[in-house]
Write a protein that holds these residues in place. Sequence first.
Motif: not given
Length: 320
Positions: A76-81, A282-288, A60-69
Amino acid sequence: MNAHADAQVSGGRPAEKKRAVKKEYSSNSLTGWANGLLVAVFMLLSLACLYPVLLVIAVSLTDEQAIVTHGYNIIPREFSVYAYRYLFEDATQIFRGYGVSILVTVIGTIGSLLLTSLLAFPLSRRDMPYRNVIAFAVFFTMLFSGGLVPWYLVYNAAGLNNTLLALIVPHLVMPFNVIIMRTFFANTIPVSLIESAKIDGAGEFRIFARIVLPLSLPVMASIGLFQTLAYWNDWFTSSVFISDNHLVSLQYLMYKTIYNIQYLSSGLVDASVAGTASAAIPTETVRMAMAIVGIGPIVFVYPFLQKYFVKGLTVGAVKG
């Protein structure tokens, strides 16, 4: 001869003491190893239960693009809120959903404990007429139900649509909880204690309030936890009876948000309409993030009930 025998006996006692001490030491060492092994096993099990929660928080604290990649990572590889900012764009609705869920959970749990105990206590009394017939009727509802349509028609005829009572009433009395509480009362509350109270002039309600309830904290805590989870996690009742957005529970609000995100991301919407909007979701991160927002308050309930929880289940599970 007697002196010689006494010398042998006195000489044998230190040896016996040494053997006893050695045996006790080996027993203590085995007990220590066993305790250490149990502690290690339970620590591993605790970490196994904690890991998914930490993973959800990290995603949930990771950037959406980092999750896809790169996929999911515990760090978290790229921290994002951004997921939380997106989720709380309509903060008023979320806080309103929190208020509805908390109100329904508190009132429903207290009412459920009261009604369940008032039904279970008479069923635990051997002098109650027709108690087996009533107990069978309670058990029968665990096996068979009228179905979704009659359930809806009954509540609709009662005028409960778009009211908080529609979220409270369906879970007030659960047959499984009644059976657990009845068994607890039958096995834990001494009959002699109730008879003594009757001799002293106490009525049934006084006995129930002043004697039975104070002795029933373990089962009350266990059933209370069950009901708290049932009310807090219930989204289906809101989807059936609630159309007013001001009365929507938090869980149903989360469900609707996820459904809308999936619909926008499915490609069924015209690209000219949903192209910009779906790209910013942010499809995946917003679910978390929704999972964390949804489980937040309920996590703090269990520690207060933990010391009663196991005792209430084990004692209540014994057949009377």
